[in-house]
Design an enzyme around this catalytic site. Sequence first.
Site, PDB file in Angstrom:
ATOM      1  N   ASP A   1       0.833  -1.211   0.000  1.00 18.65           N
ATOM      2  CA  ASP A   1       0.000   0.000   0.000  1.00 18.65           C
ATOM      3  C   ASP A   1       0.866   1.259   0.000  1.00 18.65           C
ATOM      4  O   ASP A   1       1.977   1.260   0.524  1.00 18.65           O
ATOM      5  CB  ASP A   1      -0.922  -0.029   1.241  1.00 18.65           C
ATOM      6  CG  ASP A   1      -2.119   0.886   1.075  1.00 18.65           C
ATOM      7  OD1 ASP A   1      -2.333   1.419  -0.036  1.00 18.65           O
ATOM      8  OD2 ASP A   1      -2.851   1.066   2.069  1.00 18.65           O
TER       9      ASP A   1
ATOM     10  N   ASN B   1     -10.837  -2.511  -5.636  1.00 21.17           N
ATOM     11  CA  ASN B   1     -10.005  -1.657  -6.494  1.00 21.17           C
ATOM     12  C   ASN B   1     -10.565  -1.503  -7.913  1.00 21.17           C
ATOM     13  O   ASN B   1     -10.185  -0.586  -8.638  1.00 21.17           O
ATOM     14  CB  ASN B   1      -8.557  -2.176  -6.561  1.00 21.17           C
ATOM     15  CG  ASN B   1      -7.772  -2.008  -5.280  1.00 21.17           C
ATOM     16  OD1 ASN B   1      -6.866  -2.781  -4.990  1.00 21.17           O
ATOM     17  ND2 ASN B   1      -8.098  -0.992  -4.479  1.00 21.17           N
TER      18      ASN B   1
HETATM   19  C1  IPE Z   1      -5.551  -2.616  -0.118  1.00 20.33           C
HETATM   20  O1  IPE Z   1      -5.146  -1.326  -0.437  1.00 20.33           O
HETATM   21  C2  IPE Z   1      -5.578  -3.462  -1.351  1.00 20.33           C
HETATM   22  C3  IPE Z   1      -4.291  -3.727  -1.954  1.00 20.33           C
HETATM   23  C4  IPE Z   1      -3.125  -3.417  -1.460  1.00 20.33           C
HETATM   24  C5  IPE Z   1      -4.351  -4.447  -3.198  1.00 20.33           C
HETATM   25  P1  IPE Z   1      -6.211  -0.153  -0.660  1.00 20.33           P
HETATM   26  O2  IPE Z   1      -5.429   1.090  -0.802  1.00 20.33           O
HETATM   27  O3  IPE Z   1      -7.135  -0.505  -1.756  1.00 20.33           O
HETATM   28  O4  IPE Z   1      -7.015  -0.199   0.720  1.00 20.33           O
HETATM   29  P2  IPE Z   1      -7.874   0.911   1.466  1.00 20.33           P
HETATM   30  O5  IPE Z   1      -8.819   1.487   0.456  1.00 20.33           O
HETATM   31  O6  IPE Z   1      -6.918   1.945   1.964  1.00 20.33           O
HETATM   32  O7  IPE Z   1      -8.535   0.181   2.581  1.00 20.33           O
HETATM   33  C1  IPE Z   2      -1.366   0.213  -3.397  1.00 22.09           C
HETATM   34  O1  IPE Z   2      -1.176   1.579  -3.436  1.00 22.09           O
HETATM   35  C2  IPE Z   2      -1.674  -0.386  -4.745  1.00 22.09           C
HETATM   36  C3  IPE Z   2      -3.052  -0.848  -4.912  1.00 22.09           C
HETATM   37  C4  IPE Z   2      -3.961  -0.874  -3.987  1.00 22.09           C
HETATM   38  C5  IPE Z   2      -3.442  -1.320  -6.220  1.00 22.09           C
HETATM   39  P1  IPE Z   2      -2.397   2.591  -3.511  1.00 22.09           P
HETATM   40  O2  IPE Z   2      -2.741   2.819  -4.937  1.00 22.09           O
HETATM   41  O3  IPE Z   2      -3.520   2.142  -2.656  1.00 22.09           O
HETATM   42  O4  IPE Z   2      -1.734   3.897  -2.912  1.00 22.09           O
HETATM   43  P2  IPE Z   2      -2.356   4.913  -1.856  1.00 22.09           P
HETATM   44  O5  IPE Z   2      -2.874   4.123  -0.721  1.00 22.09           O
HETATM   45  O6  IPE Z   2      -3.451   5.654  -2.569  1.00 22.09           O
HETATM   46  O7  IPE Z   2      -1.211   5.793  -1.482  1.00 22.09           O
HETATM   47 MG    MG Z   3      -4.003   2.429  -0.704  1.00 24.57          MG
END
Ligand code: IPE
Ligand code: IPE
Ligand code: MG
Length: 238
Positions: A16, A64
């Site tokens: 994340d 996602n």
């Molecule tokens: C969790 O990250 C899912 C993945 C790392 C694939 P998100 O960024 O989607 O989670 P939330 O929205 O902060 O809970």
């Molecule tokens: C994790 O990084 C990747 C996925 C969940 C696909 P994020 O895209 O959630 O990055 P933040 O949380 O917005 O910084």
């Molecule tokens: Mg995220």
Amino acid sequence: MESNTKIPEHVSIIMDGNGRWAGKMGKERVFGHAEGVHSVRACAETAAEIGVKYLSLFAFSEENWERPQEEVETLMRLMMKSLSVELPTLLENRIRLRVLGNLSRLGDNLKKEIRKVEAASDLPDPRMTLIVFLSYSGKWDILQAAKQMASDFAGDPAGLAAATSDDFGKYLVTNGIPDPDVVIRTSGEMRISNYMLWQTAYSEFISVETLWPDFRKEAFLAALEEYSRRDRRYGKVK
Ligand code: IPE
Ligand code: IPE
Ligand code: MG
């Protein structure tokens, strides 16, 4: 790494913070996803080197899919590219790849590429299994397991009544993979975000502030040192 570090059999990571990493650099979110691929490689290499048997990565959740179409497309393109580019490295290092999730939602080309890399890396005695959770959610997994089990036991109510949690676990997409010993989440978040809900019942949870594109060998080993200091009691008295 300290000599008394306990090496977990199964390490799982909720990757994340890609978007925030890109934001800090004044760039688009997708730039963070591209950089995150290098962290995947670094962690996979390190895990295999130190003797981790299973490394699983939460790459894309069912939720996602609700992100802007352009971001979803970039993530799928990155997945497609990484699969074909990384296959030789996987084979060289005897790493088996598994991709788990609700794959029916993926495009045909990506599904084909996944099947190809899974088949090519399906070694009889792999050094490590790398599991990528794609279009996955814990509730989806439990629901699909429950439906399959109900269907299998439709004519056997006594069998269903006698079923154990181990029996149920065989219907989850992780069948045959031991439960994660530790779940590491980057970017400081402290939630499970619908990841492996059943399988993480007794996993150690480690939240680190580092954003995923910055999470490389040193940060990975530091998280395992933290895991080593945990005392796992499983509800018992020691
Ligand atoms: C969790 O990250 C899912 C993945 C790392 C694939 P998100 O960024 O989607 O989670 P939330 O929205 O902060 O809970
Ligand atoms: C994790 O990084 C990747 C996925 C969940 C696909 P994020 O895209 O959630 O990055 P933040 O949380 O917005 O910084
Ligand atoms: Mg995220």
